[in-house]
Design a protein around this motif. Structure first.
Motif, short mmCIF file in Angstrom:
data_model
loop_
_atom_site.label_atom_id
_atom_site.label_comp_id
_atom_site.label_asym_id
_atom_site.label_seq_id
_atom_site.Cartn_x
_atom_site.Cartn_y
_atom_site.Cartn_z
N VAL A 90 0.92 -0.99 -0.01
CA VAL A 90 0.16 -0.12 -0.03
C VAL A 90 0.86 1.32 0.01
CG1 VAL A 90 -1.56 1.31 0.98
CG2 VAL A 90 -2.07 -1.10 1.03
N LEU A 91 1.87 1.24 0.71
CA LEU A 91 2.83 2.55 0.56
C LEU A 91 3.37 2.64 -0.49
CD1 LEU A 91 4.65 2.00 4.14
CD2 LEU A 91 3.13 3.77 3.56
N SER A 92 3.78 1.59 -1.33
CA SER A 92 4.36 1.67 -2.91
C SER A 92 3.05 2.39 -3.55
CB SER A 92 5.03 0.44 -3.19
OG SER A 92 3.86 -0.42 -3.40
N ILE A 93 2.06 2.04 -3.36
CA ILE A 93 0.87 2.36 -4.45
C ILE A 93 0.56 3.80 -4.08
CG2 ILE A 93 -1.38 1.92 -5.12
CD1 ILE A 93 -0.99 -0.91 -4.69
N TYR A 101 6.71 0.62 -13.02
CA TYR A 101 7.34 -0.56 -12.94
C TYR A 101 7.80 -0.78 -11.76
CZ TYR A 101 11.02 -3.69 -14.48
OH TYR A 101 11.94 -4.67 -14.56
N THR A 102 8.45 0.17 -11.05
CA THR A 102 9.22 0.08 -9.79
C THR A 102 8.00 -0.52 -8.72
OG1 THR A 102 10.54 1.68 -10.25
CG2 THR A 102 10.47 1.07 -7.81
N THR A 103 6.83 -0.15 -8.89
CA THR A 103 5.66 -0.24 -7.83
C THR A 103 5.28 -1.67 -8.19
OG1 THR A 103 4.95 1.88 -7.89
CG2 THR A 103 3.51 0.06 -7.20
N GLN A 104 5.21 -2.23 -9.59
CA GLN A 104 4.96 -3.55 -9.86
C GLN A 104 6.13 -4.50 -9.29
OE1 GLN A 104 2.98 -4.23 -13.94
NE2 GLN A 104 3.40 -2.27 -14.01
N ILE A 105 7.28 -4.11 -9.36
CA ILE A 105 8.32 -5.11 -8.98
C ILE A 105 8.03 -5.26 -7.21
CG2 ILE A 105 10.78 -5.15 -8.49
CD1 ILE A 105 9.94 -5.72 -11.42
N LEU A 148 5.29 -4.99 -5.50
CA LEU A 148 3.99 -5.74 -5.64
C LEU A 148 4.37 -7.44 -5.76
CD1 LEU A 148 1.60 -3.57 -7.08
CD2 LEU A 148 1.98 -4.02 -4.67
N TYR A 149 5.02 -7.46 -6.78
CA TYR A 149 5.22 -8.98 -7.11
C TYR A 149 6.40 -9.77 -6.32
CZ TYR A 149 2.90 -8.51 -11.70
OH TYR A 149 2.01 -8.30 -12.64
N ILE A 150 7.24 -8.86 -5.74
CA ILE A 150 8.19 -9.40 -4.85
C ILE A 150 7.48 -9.71 -3.62
CG2 ILE A 150 10.13 -8.92 -3.40
CD1 ILE A 150 11.40 -7.48 -5.54
N CYS A 151 6.72 -9.00 -2.95
CA CYS A 151 6.05 -9.24 -1.68
C CYS A 151 5.18 -10.29 -2.05
CB CYS A 151 5.16 -8.09 -1.36
SG CYS A 151 6.38 -6.55 -0.68
N TYR A 178 -3.59 -12.32 -9.80
CA TYR A 178 -2.47 -11.35 -9.27
C TYR A 178 -1.00 -11.78 -9.81
CZ TYR A 178 -5.73 -9.19 -6.23
OH TYR A 178 -6.85 -8.69 -5.95
N LEU A 179 -0.76 -13.13 -10.11
CA LEU A 179 0.62 -13.66 -10.52
C LEU A 179 0.53 -13.65 -12.04
CD1 LEU A 179 1.56 -16.22 -7.89
CD2 LEU A 179 2.01 -13.88 -7.75
N LYS A 180 0.34 -12.53 -12.71
CA LYS A 180 0.40 -12.32 -13.90
C LYS A 180 0.79 -10.73 -14.48
CE LYS A 180 -4.46 -11.64 -14.71
NZ LYS A 180 -5.92 -12.19 -15.34
N PRO A 181 1.31 -10.58 -15.34
CA PRO A 181 1.78 -9.06 -15.66
C PRO A 181 0.53 -8.24 -15.80
CG PRO A 181 2.64 -10.64 -17.24
CD PRO A 181 1.76 -11.28 -16.69
#
Length: 311
Positions: free
Chosen positions: A160-163, A193-197, A199-202, A259-262
């Motif tokens: 949420v902080l990243s978004i 892109y950075t936000t998505q990274i 999200l995907y890592i978490c 969620y686990l998709k581009p």
């Protein structure tokens, strides 16, 4: 506040599931019925486990928290969805939107971790039955549950902080029935892109860690079941984890699909159907899955009813 075309707009608009008045009325009745069953089922499960001392075991301790998470998870999404279906006002404030998103991640991440803790509990019960009371002590059970909530807290905080750092423009219309990740990212003015990274890592780290735990647990369980010679023994051992395996398959399947998709593969129609399933339907199904197939829960229900009737 965020700015759209240099005009300050302190809210989002949730477009919902359909523009048809007839469909909105039908969906509102359906979702209200599902939500009532969800509340009654999960509260009933919690109360039953608390009132019946024979259910004061590690498995039902975890099941109590699963019911609490499902009830909370559904309450974060369903009441606002019902309000939007029944009224013409579909606004949600920034604070309301990001609070909903935060709680959505919190309870979603906690449930994923809790399901892996329940898988470990089944592993110990089947593979080490004599040492089960010693291994699954009250201290370990409390530590596992606390760990699940901590994972959910960390996951939701980072996401949420990243978004929330993003700047939004052009539109304040969210093409969804609740504040979900990809529809919010679609409103960003800048590259996400950075936000998505983040999200995907978490998301993937929580999911993969949980999947590894469950895979190891169920491979060990299957190996132990195959060593049992009697057919009745195999059926009894498998029945102890069948409900959990069914609940895991349904929850993980819909969550991974969404969620686990581009981001560019996001499909409004398909993802909304999947979202309805894991936010509204699954919290209703879990108490049914764990009670209808469980003789201990049925017997506990009759014992509690007899106590109430006798008193």
């Amino acid at each position: 506040m965020r700015s759209w075309n240099n005009t300050k707009v302190p809210y989002f608009i949730l477009m919902g599931l359909t523009d048809s008045a007839e469909m909105q009325l039908a969906l509102s009745v359906l979702f209200l019925l599902i939500y009532m069953i969800t509340v009654l089922g999960n509260l009933g499960m919690i109360m039953l486990i608390c009132l019946d001392h024979q259910l004061h075991t590690p498995m039902y301790f975890f099941l109590t928290h699963l019911s609490f998470i499902d009830l909370s998870y559904s309450s974060v999404i369903t009441p606002k969805t019902l309000a939007n279906l029944l009224t013409s006002t579909k606004r949600i404030s920034f604070l309301g939107c990001f609070t909903q998103l935060y709680l959505f991640f919190l309870f979603g991440g906690s449930e994923i971790s809790l399901l892996s803790a329940m898988a470990y509990d089944r592993y110990v019960a089947i593979c080490n039955p004599l040492q089960y009371p010693v291994i699954m002590s009250a201290k370990l059970c409390c530590a596992l549950v606390a760990g699940t909530y901590m994972i959910g807290f960390l996951d939701s905080s980072f996401n949420v902080l990243s978004i929330a750092r993003l700047t939004f423009c052009n539109s304040n219309v969210i093409l969804h029935f609740f504040c979900d990740v990809f529809p919010i990212l679609a409103l960003s003015c800048h590259d996400t892109y950075t936000t998505q990274i983040v999200l995907y890592i978490c998301g993937s780290s929580t999911l993969i860690l949980s999947l590894i735990t469950m895979s190891w647990s169920y491979v060990s369980i299957l190996s132990s079941i195959l060593k049992i010679k009697s057919t009745s023994g195999k059926q009894k051992a498998f029945s102890t984890c069948a409900s959990h395996l069914l609940g895991v398959t349904i929850f993980y399947g819909t969550t991974a699909f969404t969620y686990l998709k581009p981001r560019n593969s996001y499909s409004l129609g398909k993802d909304q159907v999947a979202s309805v399933f894991y936010t509204i339907v699954i919290p209703m199904l879990n108490p049914l899955i764990y009670s209808l197939r469980n003789k201990e829960v049925k017997n506990a229900f009759f014992r509690v009813m007899q106590k109430i009737g006798g008193s």
